[in-house]
Design an enzyme around this catalytic site. Structure first.
Site, PDB file in Angstrom:
ATOM      1  N   LEU A 252       6.835  -4.851   4.931  1.00  0.00           N
ATOM      2  CA  LEU A 252       6.028  -4.264   3.861  1.00  0.00           C
ATOM      3  C   LEU A 252       4.748  -5.070   3.639  1.00  0.00           C
ATOM      4  CD1 LEU A 252       5.929  -2.071   1.679  1.00  0.00           C
ATOM      5  CD2 LEU A 252       7.160  -3.605   0.168  1.00  0.00           C
ATOM      6  N   SER A 253       4.805  -6.355   3.938  1.00  0.00           N
ATOM      7  CA  SER A 253       3.645  -7.191   3.637  1.00  0.00           C
ATOM      8  C   SER A 253       2.444  -6.848   4.517  1.00  0.00           C
ATOM      9  CB  SER A 253       4.000  -8.670   3.781  1.00  0.00           C
ATOM     10  OG  SER A 253       4.381  -8.954   5.102  1.00  0.00           O
ATOM     11  N   LYS A 254       2.669  -6.032   5.534  1.00  0.00           N
ATOM     12  CA  LYS A 254       1.524  -5.588   6.328  1.00  0.00           C
ATOM     13  C   LYS A 254       0.686  -4.586   5.527  1.00  0.00           C
ATOM     14  CE  LYS A 254       2.549  -6.431  11.144  1.00  0.00           C
ATOM     15  NZ  LYS A 254       3.612  -6.066  12.077  1.00  0.00           N
ATOM     16  N   ARG A 255       1.303  -3.991   4.521  1.00  0.00           N
ATOM     17  CA  ARG A 255       0.572  -3.030   3.700  1.00  0.00           C
ATOM     18  C   ARG A 255      -0.094  -3.771   2.557  1.00  0.00           C
ATOM     19  NH1 ARG A 255       2.233   1.908   6.135  1.00  0.00           N
ATOM     20  NH2 ARG A 255       0.459   2.680   4.970  1.00  0.00           N
TER      21      ARG A 255
END
Length: 497
Positions: A252-255
């Site tokens: 999720l941290s890519k978002r």
RNA sequence: GCCCUCAUCGUCUAGGGGACUAGGACGUAGGCCUUUCAAGCCUAAAACCGGAGUUCGAAUCUCCGUGAGGGCACCA
């Protein structure tokens, strides 16, 4: 041992929900053991620094209730807590490593390194620095210096043997030392990379446990060798599983901000959770359930209740996702526990933001009827819209009929209701309620008021989910209620009824 | 290409050799209640990735597959 843990974000923006979860677990652990929770800003990549990010991150932590004992704003005995302000320290220890034969100067240019990497990829070789500057002769070095090349300092990694990374969550992880790169420790701009800064700071800040995301796990063997080179004791590691996208595809941290995933809204920044009308208690509660479980089949609890049970060894090593639907449910649970006045106060900012003015007393008065329907504070806007917005209701006659109240009968019932509303005295809850009940019982085929009252509520509020009918009618007032009934009755005649 | 990690209902999880007919929560479906919806209550469907092995006995231990994720920057 005194427990000292840190949350060490980069000031590249807002506080991410994945980062918040890491911070929360650190905080929980520190508080459980009566230790210290430290906020450290890792801003050694000046190119990526975003103005205002430090404040934004602190705002997010504060909103969640995660208070820190030492940090850039409040200082502390081990400061400063912003890495660029500690540059001298890193340079000193990088040079120490060079002097003691644990690191070396590398003069490779970025272009050279890119070329090397591309060649490796083309040849399908494993990727990594080929250590070409590791054994430069003093003459070669002097020549490079003379050419004006600014060196970086690289770690001189061991070339054989194995390294064991002890991890509280995963057990021992064994790495072959050939996998450890001669990573850059000090960049040519004189600032350290993550590896150096992290190790130096954790040591001098007396950090006892490192809890960080799984994505860092492969840097641990390098860090262990750095500690060894310095002659320092490494902290205890606990690598947390990643928080994934709701689809399970990717971390999720890519978002970087809210997005939609198969029709579902996915919040990403902590500020987005706040703006959506989620309560910090609910967010913290949900986050605590990602990778950890309270036990005893208990789902709803406070951080204080979680503390005595919180054990790093019990953290689930598998990657997981935040269950947004369950978060909404939990949020609804927390809302139901709020007093009408507290809830009105919490809802107020959302109305303000929408440009809706209400007096606090009136708002408090409608809260009991509304409370159980709210999932997010922002929903209040939707439920109250009928009070502020006289735009024509978007309904069809079909929506206003029922198997116990067919079209003709419904048409007739609404006309009777209009007469009743026009003439009833006084126009209040006590009078209106029984009168409408009676009307309802007389118009349906089964003699029950329910079907009629449901449709009447839909007609008056224009919404499927809304506060109860009588309260809504009183809140709306006689004239506006009549106007809506006129509209609805017109629907029956307009489309061929 | 190389390395690391992980694997129980759709999702979050409990369990860690026998108490497993695998428990809970969200969600879903049905019912009750009711002033529709919501809330509440009740019920139901729903999972141990596959294969070997160890063992009297494996969801649980080992290995091999498979799948998923992460990493391999002068980013953190």
């Amino acid at each position: 041992m005194t427990v000292r843990v840190r949350f060490a974000p980069s000031p590249t923006g807002y506080l991410h929900i994945g980062g918040a979860r890491t911070a929360l677990f650190n905080w929980l652990f520190a508080r459980k053991h009566g230790g210290e929770f430290i906020l450290r800003i890792e801003d050694t990549d000046q190119k990526r620094a975003v103005p205002g990010a430090i404040e934004a991150i602190m705002d997010g932590l504060r909103w969640l209730g995660l208070d820190w004992d030492e940090g850039p704003d409040i200082g502390g005995p081990y400061g400063p807590y912003i890495q660029t302000q500690r540059a001298d320290l890193y340079q000193q220890w990088a040079n120490w490593l060079v002097e003691h034969g644990h690191a070396y100067k590398c003069y490779c240019t970025p272009a050279e390194l890119t070329e090397m990497r591309q060649a490796q990829m083309a040849a399908k070789q494993s990727i990594g620095y080929d250590r070409r500057c590791r054994n430069l002769t003093p003459e070669q070095r002097a020549a490079k210096e003379k050419a004006g090349l600014k060196p970086v300092i690289r770690f001189q990694a061991p070339l054989e043997g194995e390294t064991i990374v002890p991890d509280l969550i995963r057990g021992d992880i064994t790495y072959n030392n050939t996998q450890i790169a001669d990573s850059v420790l000090l960049k040519s701009d004189g600032l350290p990379t993550y590896h150096l800064a992290n190790v130096v700071d954790d040591h001098f800040m007396a950090i006892s446990h490192i809890m960080r995301a799984d994505e860092w796990i492969n840097t641990a063997p390098l860090h262990i060798h750095l500690y060894k080179a310095f002659g320092w004791q490494p902290p205890i590691y606990a690598h947390l599983s990643l928080v994934m996208n709701p689809s399970g595809k990717g971390k999720l941290s890519k978002r970087t901000q809210a997005f939609t995933d198969s029709g579902q809204e996915v919040l990403v920044k902590v500020s987005e959770f706040q703006e959506a009308g989620l309560l910090p208690e609910a967010v913290v509660n949900s986050l605590t359930n990602v990778g950890w479980s309270f036990g005893d089949d208990v789902e709803k609890f406070t951080p204080e209740e979680a503390m005595p049970r919180f054990e790093l060894e019990a953290i689930n090593p598998a990657p997981s996702r935040l269950n947004y639907t369950k978060l909404d449910w939990l949020n609804g649970q927390y809302i139901q526990e709020m007093s009408p006045s507290a809830l009105a106060q919490a809802v107020k900012p959302f109305l303000d933001a929408a440009g809706i003015e209400v007096n606090p007393e009136a708002l408090t008065a409608v809260m009991p009827a509304m409370r159980v329907r709210l999932k997010r504070l922002k929903d209040a806007l939707l439920f109250l819209r009928f009070l502020f917005d006289d735009a024509p209701v978007e309904l069809s006659a079909e929506q206003l009929t029922h198997k116990k109240l067919l079209r003709e009968a419904a048409h007739e019932a609404f006309k009777q209701m209009r007469d009743l509303v026009r003439t009833i005295e006084p126009y209040d809850l006590e009078t209106l309620g029984p009168a409408l009940m009676k009307l309802g019982e007389s118009v349906t085929s089964n003699g029950k008021a329910g079907p009629f009252l449901g449709m009447a509520r839909l007609a008056v509020t224009g919404q499927e989910v809304s506060p109860p009918l009588f309260e809504s009618m009183v809140a709306l007032g006689r004239e506006r209620t009549l106007a809506r009934l006129d509209e609805v009755i017109a629907l029956f005649t307009a489309d061929g009824g």
